[in-house]
Write a protein that holds these residues in place. Structure first.
Motif, short mmCIF file in Angstrom:
data_model
loop_
_atom_site.label_atom_id
_atom_site.label_comp_id
_atom_site.label_asym_id
_atom_site.label_seq_id
_atom_site.Cartn_x
_atom_site.Cartn_y
_atom_site.Cartn_z
N MET A 175 1.08 -0.83 -0.34
CA MET A 175 0.07 -0.06 0.26
C MET A 175 0.95 1.27 0.39
O MET A 175 0.75 2.18 -0.45
N GLY A 182 1.27 6.92 -6.69
CA GLY A 182 -0.46 7.67 -7.35
C GLY A 182 0.18 9.62 -7.09
O GLY A 182 -0.32 10.23 -7.20
N ARG A 190 -1.64 20.58 -11.63
CA ARG A 190 -1.28 21.36 -10.76
C ARG A 190 -2.54 21.15 -9.43
O ARG A 190 -3.58 20.43 -9.94
N PHE A 202 -0.64 10.79 4.53
CA PHE A 202 -0.46 8.96 3.69
C PHE A 202 0.36 8.91 5.37
O PHE A 202 -0.42 7.81 5.31
N VAL A 205 -2.17 7.82 7.51
CA VAL A 205 -3.72 7.07 8.02
C VAL A 205 -3.04 5.27 7.84
O VAL A 205 -3.36 4.78 7.95
N ASP B 143 -5.47 20.45 -14.87
CA ASP B 143 -5.65 21.14 -14.08
C ASP B 143 -7.00 19.66 -13.93
O ASP B 143 -8.09 20.01 -13.06
N ARG B 144 -7.12 18.06 -13.67
CA ARG B 144 -7.67 17.06 -13.41
C ARG B 144 -8.30 17.44 -11.98
O ARG B 144 -8.58 17.53 -11.06
N PRO B 145 -7.21 17.92 -10.99
CA PRO B 145 -7.58 17.75 -9.35
C PRO B 145 -8.26 18.96 -9.48
O PRO B 145 -9.24 18.57 -8.24
N ASP B 146 -8.09 19.89 -9.96
CA ASP B 146 -8.99 21.09 -9.39
C ASP B 146 -10.42 20.65 -9.62
O ASP B 146 -11.91 20.88 -9.62
N ARG B 170 -11.23 17.48 0.79
CA ARG B 170 -10.21 17.94 -0.05
C ARG B 170 -9.52 16.80 -0.33
O ARG B 170 -8.97 15.76 -1.58
N ASP B 171 -8.99 16.89 1.21
CA ASP B 171 -7.48 15.90 1.56
C ASP B 171 -8.12 14.25 0.97
O ASP B 171 -7.05 13.83 0.45
N GLU B 174 -8.73 13.97 -2.54
CA GLU B 174 -6.99 14.16 -3.17
C GLU B 174 -6.75 11.94 -2.65
O GLU B 174 -5.40 12.08 -3.75
N MET B 175 -6.55 12.07 -1.92
CA MET B 175 -5.82 10.54 -1.09
C MET B 175 -6.32 10.08 -1.49
O MET B 175 -5.81 8.12 -2.80
N GLU B 178 -5.11 9.23 -5.54
CA GLU B 178 -3.82 9.33 -5.56
C GLU B 178 -3.47 7.29 -5.32
O GLU B 178 -2.95 6.49 -5.82
N ALA B 179 -4.12 6.98 -4.25
CA ALA B 179 -3.99 5.33 -4.00
C ALA B 179 -4.82 4.84 -4.50
O ALA B 179 -4.39 3.57 -5.32
N ASP B 181 -4.80 5.83 -8.44
CA ASP B 181 -3.74 6.03 -8.97
C ASP B 181 -3.05 4.36 -9.11
O ASP B 181 -2.05 3.71 -10.11
N PHE B 202 -7.80 -0.38 0.93
CA PHE B 202 -6.94 1.48 1.34
C PHE B 202 -8.24 1.63 2.24
O PHE B 202 -8.19 2.97 2.97
N VAL B 205 -7.68 2.16 5.73
CA VAL B 205 -7.26 3.18 6.35
C VAL B 205 -7.60 4.68 5.91
O VAL B 205 -7.79 5.22 7.08
N LEU B 206 -8.70 4.73 5.06
CA LEU B 206 -8.93 5.93 4.36
C LEU B 206 -10.05 6.71 5.15
O LEU B 206 -10.33 7.65 5.45
#
Lengths: 216, 216
Positions: A175, A182, A190, A202, A205, B143-146, B170-171, B174-175, B178-179, B181, B202, B205-206
């Motif tokens: 993990m 990731g 961005r 991370f 968690v 700009d995908r995250p936004d 938001r955190d 995003e996490m 990322e996980a 991906d 995941f 833990v998330l």
DNA sequence: GTCTATACTGAGATAGAC
DNA sequence: GTCTATCTCAGTATAGAC
């Protein structure tokens, strides 16, 4: 009548370096270009230009484009942050008599990688590109999970009793690597993020209190 | 004397489909090939062969290789699992009067993606390839995250009081991405993993107990 | 070891017939 | 809309001089 002029004699032609210097140069340029464009998208002529050679000159050293890739992949082994490197920092969490801190090591690894962005990007770009079975680097990446675990399992980690040294640890390591991969993809986009800051989230968690208190 | 024979008259030549059918065919073939070889590594002739056209015939529809990429990228919007899709499943965690379950939605999304491996792979391969500023899909992924956050923040999530509706959420989003991906990259390698099974780890833990008990 | 010159290949794109 | 034929270019690789 044209405005052509005689080219001035080119300077620094046929500079002859030692094989070691050349190889280091080639690795540096190839790493940068594969990281940016992938192996498929990278052109030998650009690598050659990066080291001040013609394409034919470069091919003298690496034989073929695939030979260049083999060179790049073979040196990935030497350029990574290992638990031993972490211990060598002298960090108390690393040199604790009960074993090495796992969260501490991964924190070290993130910092290590963050200081080598080209190498980190090479890993991600090449690793994803090589998911295709026809890619020449496919075999190298296919077995990485087993290889990484085979490497990490051999160290003396300091783990809370709740984490079994086998399945529990392996899941945690897998993990962790997935989260890092990731996060690396995220770092291409961005708004820009700081790897260490994001990794701290991370870490909270993956290695939560209170279980991991005293094991960091 | 050779063993050559007269080729039988080629069957199904110049099959003329409606534009919609052709476009769907082209999308399917392009998705599969870009997912495997990347946009750089994919050849128009292979896409053409996949839809039973010549390369010139394919170019009549997409204009250029970049035009094909635009077609592929533009339809990514329509082919994703949204929170609304999750609500439409009628799952009690989705239709709860206090709002949509966040872990439940991401569980749904993992299942949704796992049922579309080619599309998922396309996202990862293209997304990493497009990290290069010169890549034609670079702006889309930059700009995908936004964009993702701008989309997700608009839904009525059912969150434990410990998670603030802004930064905390938001955190977490995003996490989570990322996980996912990272897990996707892992799925390219051996030993093979089941996305849903790995995601369950995941999720633990998330969205840990006891905070998230009753919010799943 | 490095160069110039060139062969060879793959791939994107265009023209024009059907 | 689809084809055949052709053009053009980029990119890998080879040959042989220096």
């Amino acid at each position: 009548m044209t405005t052509q002029q005689q080219d001035p004699p080119a300077v620094r032609r046929r500079v002859r370096l030692t094989p070691e210097q050349r190889q280091a140069q080639i690795l540096e340029a190839a790493t940068r270009l594969i990281a940016r464009h992938g192996f498929t998208g990278m052109a030998l002529a650009d690598v050659a230009q990066g080291v001040g050679l013609t394409q034919a000159g470069l091919l003298h050293h690496v034989g073929s484009k695939e030979g260049l890739l083999e060179l790049v992949v073979s040196q990935l082994y030497d350029r990574r942050g290992t638990p031993d490197d972490y211990v060598a920092t002298g960090d108390p969490a690393a040199t604790h008599p009960d074993g090495i801190s796992l969260p501490g090591y991964f924190r070290f690894l993130v910092a290590f990688n963050a200081a080598r962005p080209e190498l980190l990007r090479l890993y991600t770009v090449l690793g994803v590109e090589a998911s295709s079975p026809e890619h020449p680097a496919h075999p190298y990446f296919l077995d990485r999970p087993d290889q990484v675990w085979g490497f990490y399992r051999g160290f003396a980690w300091r783990l809370p009793p709740e984490v079994g040294p086998f399945d529990g640890l392996r899941d945690l390591v897998e993990m962790t690597i997935e989260a890092m991969d990731g996060l690396q993809i995220r770092s291409f986009r961005r708004p820009a993020v700081d790897l260490a800051t994001e990794w701290a989230k991370f870490e909270r968690v993956l290695y939560p209190a209170p279980v991991w208190d005293g094991y960091r």
